[in-house]
Write a protein that holds these residues in place. Sequence first.
Motif, PDB file in Angstrom:
ATOM      1  N   ASN A  73      42.415  -5.325  79.883  1.00 42.18           N
ATOM      2  CA  ASN A  73      41.983  -5.907  81.158  1.00 42.18           C
ATOM      3  C   ASN A  73      41.973  -7.432  81.062  1.00 42.18           C
ATOM      4  O   ASN A  73      42.527  -8.139  81.916  1.00 42.18           O
ATOM      5  CB  ASN A  73      40.568  -5.373  81.461  1.00 42.18           C
ATOM      6  CG  ASN A  73      40.168  -5.580  82.893  1.00 42.18           C
ATOM      7  OD1 ASN A  73      40.636  -6.499  83.551  1.00 42.18           O
ATOM      8  ND2 ASN A  73      39.284  -4.746  83.381  1.00 42.18           N
ATOM      9  N   GLU A  74      41.353  -7.935  80.000  1.00 37.14           N
ATOM     10  CA  GLU A  74      41.254  -9.381  79.766  1.00 37.14           C
ATOM     11  C   GLU A  74      42.651 -10.000  79.656  1.00 37.14           C
ATOM     12  O   GLU A  74      42.949 -11.037  80.250  1.00 37.14           O
ATOM     13  CB  GLU A  74      40.483  -9.602  78.454  1.00 37.14           C
ATOM     14  CG  GLU A  74      40.027 -11.014  78.245  1.00 37.14           C
ATOM     15  CD  GLU A  74      38.574 -11.244  78.644  1.00 37.14           C
ATOM     16  OE1 GLU A  74      38.118 -12.370  78.464  1.00 37.14           O
ATOM     17  OE2 GLU A  74      37.905 -10.311  79.147  1.00 37.14           O
ATOM     18  N   TYR A  75      43.526  -9.344  78.886  1.00 35.15           N
ATOM     19  CA  TYR A  75      44.885  -9.848  78.623  1.00 35.15           C
ATOM     20  C   TYR A  75      45.715  -9.891  79.907  1.00 35.15           C
ATOM     21  O   TYR A  75      46.307 -10.918  80.239  1.00 35.15           O
ATOM     22  CB  TYR A  75      45.556  -8.955  77.573  1.00 35.15           C
ATOM     23  CG  TYR A  75      47.007  -9.299  77.312  1.00 35.15           C
ATOM     24  CD1 TYR A  75      47.359 -10.340  76.450  1.00 35.15           C
ATOM     25  CD2 TYR A  75      48.037  -8.585  77.930  1.00 35.15           C
ATOM     26  CE1 TYR A  75      48.688 -10.651  76.209  1.00 35.15           C
ATOM     27  CE2 TYR A  75      49.365  -8.889  77.701  1.00 35.15           C
ATOM     28  CZ  TYR A  75      49.691  -9.922  76.839  1.00 35.15           C
ATOM     29  OH  TYR A  75      51.012 -10.234  76.624  1.00 35.15           O
ATOM     30  N   TYR A  76      45.761  -8.760  80.623  1.00 41.32           N
ATOM     31  CA  TYR A  76      46.646  -8.684  81.791  1.00 41.32           C
ATOM     32  C   TYR A  76      46.123  -9.503  82.971  1.00 41.32           C
ATOM     33  O   TYR A  76      46.922 -10.080  83.721  1.00 41.32           O
ATOM     34  CB  TYR A  76      46.900  -7.229  82.194  1.00 41.32           C
ATOM     35  CG  TYR A  76      47.896  -6.565  81.269  1.00 41.32           C
ATOM     36  CD1 TYR A  76      49.248  -6.917  81.315  1.00 41.32           C
ATOM     37  CD2 TYR A  76      47.493  -5.635  80.313  1.00 41.32           C
ATOM     38  CE1 TYR A  76      50.171  -6.354  80.449  1.00 41.32           C
ATOM     39  CE2 TYR A  76      48.407  -5.062  79.439  1.00 41.32           C
ATOM     40  CZ  TYR A  76      49.742  -5.421  79.511  1.00 41.32           C
ATOM     41  OH  TYR A  76      50.665  -4.872  78.645  1.00 41.32           O
ATOM     42  N   ASP A  77      44.799  -9.586  83.131  1.00 38.89           N
ATOM     43  CA  ASP A  77      44.264 -10.441  84.195  1.00 38.89           C
ATOM     44  C   ASP A  77      44.588 -11.908  83.906  1.00 38.89           C
ATOM     45  O   ASP A  77      44.867 -12.682  84.827  1.00 38.89           O
ATOM     46  CB  ASP A  77      42.742 -10.248  84.338  1.00 38.89           C
ATOM     47  CG  ASP A  77      42.404  -8.988  85.127  1.00 38.89           C
ATOM     48  OD1 ASP A  77      43.342  -8.283  85.561  1.00 38.89           O
ATOM     49  OD2 ASP A  77      41.203  -8.698  85.305  1.00 38.89           O
ATOM     50  N   TYR A  78      44.565 -12.280  82.626  1.00 34.63           N
ATOM     51  CA  TYR A  78      44.937 -13.647  82.238  1.00 34.63           C
ATOM     52  C   TYR A  78      46.424 -13.882  82.505  1.00 34.63           C
ATOM     53  O   TYR A  78      46.814 -14.895  83.087  1.00 34.63           O
ATOM     54  CB  TYR A  78      44.619 -13.880  80.753  1.00 34.63           C
ATOM     55  CG  TYR A  78      45.252 -15.138  80.197  1.00 34.63           C
ATOM     56  CD1 TYR A  78      44.744 -16.402  80.500  1.00 34.63           C
ATOM     57  CD2 TYR A  78      46.390 -15.064  79.383  1.00 34.63           C
ATOM     58  CE1 TYR A  78      45.330 -17.550  80.007  1.00 34.63           C
ATOM     59  CE2 TYR A  78      46.987 -16.211  78.882  1.00 34.63           C
ATOM     60  CZ  TYR A  78      46.460 -17.452  79.196  1.00 34.63           C
ATOM     61  OH  TYR A  78      47.050 -18.588  78.713  1.00 34.63           O
ATOM     62  N   LYS A  79      47.255 -12.925  82.089  1.00 37.09           N
ATOM     63  CA  LYS A  79      48.712 -13.043  82.246  1.00 37.09           C
ATOM     64  C   LYS A  79      49.105 -13.154  83.723  1.00 37.09           C
ATOM     65  O   LYS A  79      50.074 -13.816  84.060  1.00 37.09           O
ATOM     66  CB  LYS A  79      49.430 -11.823  81.624  1.00 37.09           C
ATOM     67  CG  LYS A  79      49.558 -11.902  80.111  1.00 37.09           C
ATOM     68  CD  LYS A  79      50.529 -12.996  79.723  1.00 37.09           C
ATOM     69  CE  LYS A  79      50.744 -13.133  78.240  1.00 37.09           C
ATOM     70  NZ  LYS A  79      51.544 -14.305  77.894  1.00 37.09           N
ATOM     71  N   ARG A  80      48.339 -12.466  84.581  1.00 38.71           N
ATOM     72  CA  ARG A  80      48.656 -12.501  86.019  1.00 38.71           C
ATOM     73  C   ARG A  80      47.964 -13.672  86.725  1.00 38.71           C
ATOM     74  O   ARG A  80      48.022 -13.792  87.939  1.00 38.71           O
ATOM     75  CB  ARG A  80      48.241 -11.180  86.677  1.00 38.71           C
ATOM     76  CG  ARG A  80      49.088 -10.008  86.201  1.00 38.71           C
ATOM     77  CD  ARG A  80      48.802  -8.747  87.005  1.00 38.71           C
ATOM     78  NE  ARG A  80      49.744  -7.712  86.640  1.00 38.71           N
ATOM     79  CZ  ARG A  80      49.521  -6.737  85.762  1.00 38.71           C
ATOM     80  NH1 ARG A  80      48.347  -6.664  85.165  1.00 38.71           N
ATOM     81  NH2 ARG A  80      50.437  -5.836  85.479  1.00 38.71           N
ATOM     82  N   GLY A  81      47.266 -14.493  85.935  1.00 43.27           N
ATOM     83  CA  GLY A  81      46.631 -15.689  86.496  1.00 43.27           C
ATOM     84  C   GLY A  81      45.380 -15.413  87.314  1.00 43.27           C
ATOM     85  O   GLY A  81      44.978 -16.230  88.144  1.00 43.27           O
ATOM     86  N   LEU A  82      44.737 -14.253  87.071  1.00 40.21           N
ATOM     87  CA  LEU A  82      43.546 -13.892  87.847  1.00 40.21           C
ATOM     88  C   LEU A  82      42.270 -14.482  87.259  1.00 40.21           C
ATOM     89  O   LEU A  82      41.299 -14.694  87.978  1.00 40.21           O
ATOM     90  CB  LEU A  82      43.398 -12.360  87.921  1.00 40.21           C
ATOM     91  CG  LEU A  82      44.553 -11.587  88.560  1.00 40.21           C
ATOM     92  CD1 LEU A  82      44.240 -10.106  88.573  1.00 40.21           C
ATOM     93  CD2 LEU A  82      44.799 -12.069  89.988  1.00 40.21           C
TER      94      LEU A  82
END
Length: 310
Positions: A73-82
């Motif tokens: 969750n942490e990784y993908y939200d960061y990658k998507r700029g959220l």
Amino acid sequence: MQSHMHTSPSPVASSQNWRVWWQLTRPHTLTAAFVPVLLGTALALQDTDIHIGLLAAMLIASLFIQAATNMFNEYYDYKRGLDNEESVGIGGAIVRHGISAKTVISLALGLYGLALLIGIYICMNSTWWLALIGLACMLAGYLYTGGPIPIAYTPFGELFAGLFMGIMIILISFYIQTGFISTISILVSIPIALLVGAILLANNIRDLDGDKENGRKTLAILLGRKRAIYLLAGKFIISFVWVFGLIVSAKASPWLALVVLSAPKAVEAIKGFIGKTVPLQMMPAMKATAQTNTIFGFLLSIGLFLSYFL
């Protein structure tokens, strides 16, 4: 002298470092993994002697999967700029503490690897069919925020969380002890599924405005804030009514009525959301929602233990 200072981090710095890694697991969500295992085992006690090794294995594997899911969750939200430094309710390891995204994803995959090894032990002592169910649970954890269409961006987040982290974990914990699935184990898993889903719903009520800006289509966004709070209250009410229904229909022991002691937390959660729109103001309500699940699950387990021993 200066190089010596650099190589010896102060106790404050190292304790801070430890906290960063601990926060990355989002500890307040880990009870969502712990409670179903305890409950499934308490249910199994009515039918068999408990295999402590399998209980410990199931508990550790569930905690690893939950912590890894939080890291995905942490990784993908960061990658998507959220996520940014001001984001509320995240571990913040990447955006606040400078831990590389690659380290976070590697750690998540490492925990999945360990859960897989523990899963092999569980299968060796029960059935290999569980491997398929366990992998489905792990895949759901990954796809929650990973993959092309993350489950978290759809209205189905609560449903998947309740199914996999509620019903499935309880039934697996029950099955590995008994070798079968009983009607009562399914019936008792329903309120926990609702309350695990409630944690997600509370999270999405808190993040409603930010999620809407980022194009998410969560249940809270589709319903609107007011109706989403009603739904949260409904989940709480049905969970309590369900347990009392089991008692009245003589399917479960009156000891299960202990769950009523968790009702004040549910009331606190609903009151904490009403009239609030700032994410930080809603953190106590979200915490109370998670605590309702924890206390409700513990009391349900205690009720089952008491009905067995008394």
